[in-house]
Design an enzyme around this catalytic site. Structure first.
Site, PDB file in Angstrom:
ATOM      1  N   CYS A 260      43.043  41.497  44.334  1.00  0.00           N
ATOM      2  CA  CYS A 260      44.378  41.937  44.758  1.00  0.00           C
ATOM      3  C   CYS A 260      45.344  40.752  44.850  1.00  0.00           C
ATOM      4  O   CYS A 260      45.748  40.235  43.819  1.00  0.00           O
ATOM      5  CB  CYS A 260      44.294  42.718  46.066  1.00  0.00           C
ATOM      6  SG  CYS A 260      45.811  43.697  46.369  1.00  0.00           S
TER       7      CYS A 260
ATOM      8  N   HIS B 137      40.377  46.591  45.250  1.00  0.00           N
ATOM      9  CA  HIS B 137      39.579  45.946  46.295  1.00  0.00           C
ATOM     10  C   HIS B 137      38.115  46.376  46.190  1.00  0.00           C
ATOM     11  O   HIS B 137      37.659  47.286  46.885  1.00  0.00           O
ATOM     12  CB  HIS B 137      40.137  46.299  47.686  1.00  0.00           C
ATOM     13  CG  HIS B 137      41.311  45.482  48.084  1.00  0.00           C
ATOM     14  ND1 HIS B 137      41.216  44.367  48.890  1.00  0.00           N
ATOM     15  CD2 HIS B 137      42.627  45.608  47.761  1.00  0.00           C
ATOM     16  CE1 HIS B 137      42.409  43.848  49.072  1.00  0.00           C
ATOM     17  NE2 HIS B 137      43.296  44.585  48.395  1.00  0.00           N
TER      18      HIS B 137
ATOM     19  N   GLU C  24      35.502  45.017  47.288  1.00  0.00           N
ATOM     20  CA  GLU C  24      34.674  44.678  48.458  1.00  0.00           C
ATOM     21  C   GLU C  24      34.573  45.822  49.465  1.00  0.00           C
ATOM     22  O   GLU C  24      33.666  45.832  50.319  1.00  0.00           O
ATOM     23  CB  GLU C  24      35.239  43.433  49.152  1.00  0.00           C
ATOM     24  CG  GLU C  24      36.425  43.633  50.055  1.00  0.00           C
ATOM     25  CD  GLU C  24      37.755  43.868  49.339  1.00  0.00           C
ATOM     26  OE1 GLU C  24      38.767  44.136  50.018  1.00  0.00           O
ATOM     27  OE2 GLU C  24      37.775  43.767  48.083  1.00  0.00           O
TER      28      GLU C  24
END
Length: 585
Positions: free
Chosen positions: A129, A233, A235
């Protein structure tokens, strides 16, 4: 009353020490911290994803001390640039628009610098990002401050209300891209919460994924660097047990492990580049102690690429063979050698002249870089054989018999229609080089000169910067028959990173250089090959564009399954074997 549950520290401590761990440790991945309101924070998904991929995560705080930042980078094996606030548009030359969100100038300053320093060091990087935007801005790309007000036809909601651990839209991945190979698919469901995005990718990168409305969702290096950035994202998914994005983190940890192993090998291996032409830039007021953009070899780039030593040559263009021109050639060679010595003296705290292999090993243990002296073109000898011993006494380790054009010693690979070989005077010169312990270099020599030299020389000879003619039909390259003959006499051939000697058409890459090396190993054996970059003499290719990128060559050698001893031989061990034999007089 029930007791509160406690963590049994002693039991955990004892369990950790029941067996002794192996010497291998997981790669160290630095994660940028999100500095805000005086606090440095990190979302759990980032470090959990790195841990589950096999890496060891640490936080990089937004420190202002450049020396401390450099020290941190020198310990890291990989970097994860995390998400967060917008990037100040002033960094990419724009005034802010009304729809720009909050910016963090302290984080911007540190991370933009961090990216540039990490790229110089070839550290693998994953940007997420804000991280992909930081990569792009730091390396010369441009950004949309707000895609909804600046980009036409944006129709996807890029700031989802849905829980972040769930996908909200589809991205299309470019076939045969790195990202495609990581995930094994050309479409991927991703989450999304951003409003800044890449407008134009930085030089050396390509867009490898987009959303349906054209927003750039990922970019990757086109220069064989381990760098990739994604707009979503990844994660977040692991926090609900969904491993769908783990391939990206596994990629980062694998690349970091490769980088870590290459650094370890360079630490215990003497690395020598057998040919560079940096003195050709002496008239441009270069600064060897700075990271000088005019040259491909300097102290910073040698350090970044983990290169211990280079043979810096006094190059002489082939001119007339009159007595006056020959005297001028000798004088010019001496002048260039003087300038190399002055460069070393000016930076004597960090670099020194080496004359022998023993000098090289000593300087490595002292933490110094080494310069060896060479002469490119026997034109420098003039008509006086006494210059050979004088040059050797100055520290010259080899002389290339000729350059582009015939001289008083021999016939060249170019401009030699008559097929001239070694002249009678050249025979005497080769014998004198054998006597005084100077290596004979046959790069640039014609085929007849090559075979004549093999017969005349009582010591092994070298090709300090030549590649394989079977893969690139250039007269400067060596045929398979020449490679075999050179190996039979105990010599070495050093693959060069010169575009025109690696590929007949198009732009050469590190893959082409590796292909030449593999071919030469197959023909000659691992004991007779090495690397002579020709940096600053038009050497430099995609993936190995300067001394700072030479550790990438080692990483490719590891991928090709060369072992530690093989890599030691390639990175100078073979060349130094010949040097030791020649200097044994």
């Amino acid at each position: 009353m029930n007791k509160l549950p406690t963590f049994d520290i002693q039991s955990t401590y004892d369990a950790m020490h029941r067996t002794f761990p192996g010497y291998k440790t997981s790669p160290l991945i630095g994660l940028t911290g999100n500095f805000r309101d005086g606090d440095c924070t990190l979302a759990e998904g980032y470090y959990q994803s790195v841990l589950q991929a096999g890496g060891t995560p640490i936080i990089i705080p937004p420190i202002d001390d450049t020396d401390a930042l450099s020290t941190v980078l020198d310990t890291l094996d990989g970097i994860l640039l995390t998400g967060g606030s917008d990037i100040n548009p002033l960094y990419f030359g724009e005034d802010p628009i009304k729809s720009l969100h909050g910016i963090n100038p302290r984080r911007d300053k540190q991370e933009l610098l961090l990216v540039k320093l990490a790229v110089d060091r070839q550290i693998p990087i994953l940007g997420i990002c804000r991280g992909i935007q930081t990569l792009n801005a730091a390396l010369g790309g441009t950004l949309y401050q707000d895609i909804h007000s600046q980009m036409d036809n944006t129709c996807i909601k890029h700031d989802q209300d849905l829980d972040r651990s769930y996908a909200s839209h589809i991205v299309e991945i470019v076939p045969d891209s790195l990202l495609y190979h990581i995930f094994g698919t050309d479409t991927l469901a991703v989450n999304s919460f951003h409003h800044q995005a890449i407008k134009e990718a930085a030089p050396g990168f390509r867009v490898c994924a987009r959303s349906a409305d054209g927003v750039i969702e990922a970019m990757e290096s086109t220069c064989f660097k381990s760098i990739i950035g994604v707009q979503w994202h990844p994660e977040c998914f692991i926090l609900r047990g969904d491993p769908c994005m783990m391939p990206l983190f596994h990629w980062l940890v694998r690349e970091a492990a490769s980088f870590k192993e290459a650094k370890r090998l360079h630490k215990c291996t003497l690395t020598l580049d057998s040919h560079c032409d940096t003195p050709m830039f002496f008239d441009q007021q270069i600064d060897f102690a700075s990271r000088d953009p005019k040259i491909l070899v300097d102290l910073h780039k040698m350090t970044e690429g983990h290169l211990d030593a280079t043979i810096m040559v006094a190059y002489l263009k082939q001119l007339e063979l009159t007595d006056e021109a020959l005297l001028a050639a000798t004088a010019k060679a001496d002048r260039i050698l003087n300038q190399i010595e002055e460069l070393v003296a000016k930076n004597c705290s960090h670099i020194d002249i080496a004359r022998t292999p023993a000098d090289l090993y000593r300087l490595k243990t002292e933490g110094k870089k080494a310069i060896l002296l060479g002469i490119e073109n026997g034109y420098a000898i003039g008509n006086d054989l006494r210059h050979i011993e004088r040059f050797r006494n100055r520290g010259v380790v080899y002389t290339t018999l000729c350059h582009n054009g015939n001289n008083q010693l021999c016939g060249s690979a170019k401009y030699n229609d008559e097929g001239l070989g070694v002249t009678p005077f050249g025979t005497e010169a080769i014998q004198e080089m054998n006597r005084v312990g100077m290596m004979v270099d046959i790069s640039h020599a014609g085929e007849q000169t090559f075979y004549d030299t093999l017969e005349i020389s009582s010591k092994p000879i070298v090709a300090s910067h030549s590649s394989a003619r079977a893969l690139c039909n250039h007269p400067r390259n060596l045929t398979d028959e020449q490679l075999k003959a050179l190996a039979h006499r105990g010599g070495v051939a050093q693959v060069t990173l010169y575009n025109g000697f690696l590929k007949e058409t198009g732009t050469a890459t590190i893959t082409d250089a590796i292909n030449h090396l593999n071919h030469m190993v197959n023909i000659m054996g691992i004991e007779h090959v090495g690397i002579g970059t020709d940096f600053d003499g038009d050497g430099g290719i995609i993936g190995c564009a300067s001394a700072s990128e030479l550790i990438n060559f080692t990483r490719r050698l590891l991928e090709e399954r060369y072992n530690k001893e093989d890599i030691r031989r390639i990175w100078g061990g073979n060349f130094l074997r010949v040097m030791e034999e020649v200097q044994r007089i």
